[in-house]
Design an enzyme around this catalytic site. Structure first.
Site, mmCIF file in Angstrom:
data_model
loop_
_atom_site.group_PDB
_atom_site.id
_atom_site.type_symbol
_atom_site.label_atom_id
_atom_site.label_comp_id
_atom_site.label_asym_id
_atom_site.label_seq_id
_atom_site.Cartn_x
_atom_site.Cartn_y
_atom_site.Cartn_z
ATOM 1 N N GLU A 262 23.273 61.017 23.090
ATOM 2 C CA GLU A 262 23.640 61.684 21.745
ATOM 3 C C GLU A 262 23.312 60.817 20.454
ATOM 4 O O GLU A 262 23.881 60.160 19.734
ATOM 5 C CB GLU A 262 24.893 62.095 21.551
ATOM 6 C CG GLU A 262 25.135 63.173 22.373
ATOM 7 C CD GLU A 262 26.482 63.876 22.447
ATOM 8 O OE1 GLU A 262 27.566 63.586 21.373
ATOM 9 O OE2 GLU A 262 27.143 64.921 23.081
ATOM 10 N N GLU A 367 25.298 66.958 30.136
ATOM 11 C CA GLU A 367 26.554 66.801 29.939
ATOM 12 C C GLU A 367 27.289 68.023 29.624
ATOM 13 O O GLU A 367 26.562 68.802 28.715
ATOM 14 C CB GLU A 367 26.864 65.805 28.853
ATOM 15 C CG GLU A 367 28.434 65.390 28.432
ATOM 16 C CD GLU A 367 28.784 64.649 27.320
ATOM 17 O OE1 GLU A 367 28.048 63.465 27.696
ATOM 18 O OE2 GLU A 367 29.514 64.567 26.590
#
Length: 524
Positions: A262, A367
């Site tokens: 991220e 994820e």
């Protein structure tokens, strides 16, 4: 004096005891259901008992197998039936279009975070083995992908990296943590030993060491000091290589690494846990000038590089910036996506557009978890609603060219941790160490409807509905030629339908309310 028993009597006794054993096996295979007050049940497992689905055998030509999970409590309930020569005249028909061929699957899996490892190891040896078998063994649900955080993340009990000595640009003091050596590595080795195929390990780093970063901290808004091509960026690329080298000493080799978890998080002011900010331009240049060449020169030149590792709403823009540059693109194999906020951007705009622009790069889910939003936080034992959320997202992803789907923590405790910043979420397996048991959540079975059936190399094919329907579905042909059709019914009505595969005939079927159904059959 011993009396001799006639051999025919012995034979009959053997047959009877075998039949009893088979019946017992069938009986003892069932889910031990427990209701915790949510809309469905969990299945409880301990050191000596856990429900499982026997090794899959595709039925002979002319028959089909079905596996049903539902809000009402079915969990991969097996069934069988005859393929019909003629249409049943059901109102809805799903037609398999085997000539429409799309992506081939890589696999499904979850993450061996520090928290997952802590929870698995909090159980007795027998229960640990049972839990690992549920995911990785041939009687388990076919996990073949394990995402491994490179050093700490929020699902750790402390903040650390492998090179916390300031100004150590040559990484002479690089060393794995006790969390790796005592927990994650032994568990990965055990998972690999249980698995009938080599595991695809995937490495993701959350943050560079603080001394390499603009903010001098592992958390919050910060990126690498200097510019791509500079010493900080080169050291950060080398850090990944050192990680691969250290794990290789334990006979663990990585199929792929991501460019970092991220990157958008590290661009947010006061971000609460480990992050490293990159813009797509910085990521492009770091891959082209530092990470790509470092991997190419290393002992691991065949390790795949996946960019983004962030929410798909950043697509297609992120992919356009990075992949349109030939110097970066030549080192890259795929685009990794997270599932958070998937509802904000239609899959066709994010995933579909990216695939059509860059078909040579695969899309991979790295994820997903439930229980992360403020309004729906933490663990919900027995939530069927969350299982439907998983299944809906997986079907949508697979129908938009994604080749793999990776869940987040393999196991958490009943609070949804440990997590040093208290960012508690849910997991398909919840551990109760005090009772030495673990609970398989509805989400576990939701993933299983895909992971147990869609072996590596399974190719998505077309499937069309004869009219409007609440059903969601995707179809695949496996390498052995058998067909897998997965159907989700999120409505509160039973839906009758038939499947037409022109290669074999008609399959009459029913999707109960709030259910997930996997059908398989042979075509030759």
């Amino acid at each position: 004096m011993a009396t001799s028993v006639p051999s025919t009597v012995l034979l009959v006794l053997v047959f009877i005891s075998a039949a009893v054993a088979v019946i017992l096996c069938a009986e003892t295979n069932k889910c031990i259901a427990r209701n915790f007050g949510h809309d469905s049940v969990v299945c409880e497992c301990n050191s000596t008992y856990c429900d499982n689905v026997a090794a899959l055998t595709v039925p002979p030509l002319g028959q089909y197998s079905s596996y049903l999970s539902s809000k009402a409590g079915s969990r991969l309930e097996p069934g069988q039936g005859q393929v019909q020569a003629n249409s049943t005249g059901a109102g809805l028909r799903l037609t398999i279009l085997s000539y429409q061929k799309y992506q081939k699957m890589r696999g499904f899996g979850g993450a061996m975070t520090d928290a997952a490892a802590i929870n698995i190891l909090s159980l007795s040896a027998g229960s640990q083995e049972q839990l690992l078998r549920q995911y990785f063994s041939s009687e388990g649900i076919g996990y073949s992908v394990v995402r491994v955080p490179v050093a700490s993340c929020d699902f750790s009990t402390r903040l650390y990296t492998y090179a916390d000595t300031p100004e150590d640009y040559s990484l002479e003091n690089f060393t794995l943590a006790p969390e790796d050596i005592n927990m994650k590595i032994p568990l990965l080795q055990r998972a690999q030993a249980l698995s009938p195929r080599p595991l695809s390990l995937l490495a993701s780093a959350w943050s560079a060491p603080a001394w390499l970063k603009t903010n001098g901290a592992l958390i919050g808004k910060g990126s690498l000091k200097g510019q791509p091509g500079g010493k900080e960026h080169k050291t950060w690329a080398q850090y990944y290589i050192r990680f691969l080298e250290e794990y290789a000493k334990y006979n663990l080799t990585f199929w792929a690494l991501t460019t970092g978890n991220e990157p958008s998080a590290g661009q947010m002011t006061n971000y609460s846990f480990q992050a490293l900010g990159f813009s797509p331009e910085e990521q492009r240049d770091w891959v082209a000038l530092d990470l790509g060449p470092a991997l190419h020169r290393s002992s691991y030149p065949h390790t795949h590089v996946l960019i983004l590792d962030d929410n798909r709403l950043l697509l297609p823009h992120w992919a356009k910036v990075v992949l349109s540059d030939i110097n970066a693109g030549r080192y890259i194999h795929g685009v990794a996506v997270h599932w958070y906020m998937d509802g904000l951007v239609p899959a066709e705009i994010s995933l579909g557009t990216t695939h059509h622009l860059y078909p040579e790069y695969y899309l991979f889910g790295t994820e997903a978890c439930v229980g992360w939003t403020l309004l729906d936080r933490g663990v919900k034992l027995g939530s069927w609603d969350r299982a439907e959320h998983y299944a809906h997202d997986i079907i949508e992803d697979l129908n938009h060219y994604v080749v793999g789907w990776t869940d987040w923590n393999l196991a958490l405790d009943q609070t949804g941790g440990p997590n040093w910043v208290k960012n508690f979420v849910d997991s398909p397996v919840i551990v109760d160490a005090k009772r030495d048991v673990f609970y398989k959540q509805p989400t576990f079975y939701s993933i299983a409807h895909f992971s147990k059936f869609l072996w590596e190399g399974s190719q998505r094919v077309g499937v069309s509905a004869s009219g409007e329907t609440h059903l969601e579905f995707c179809a695949f042909i496996r390498a052995d030629g058998s067909v897998v059709l997965i159907i989700l019914n999120r409505s509160s009505s039973e839906i009758q339908f038939e499947v037409w595969d022109p290669a074999v005939g008609y399959i009459p079927s029913t999707a109960p309310p709030h259910s997930l159904l996997t059908l398989t059959w042979n075509t030759h």
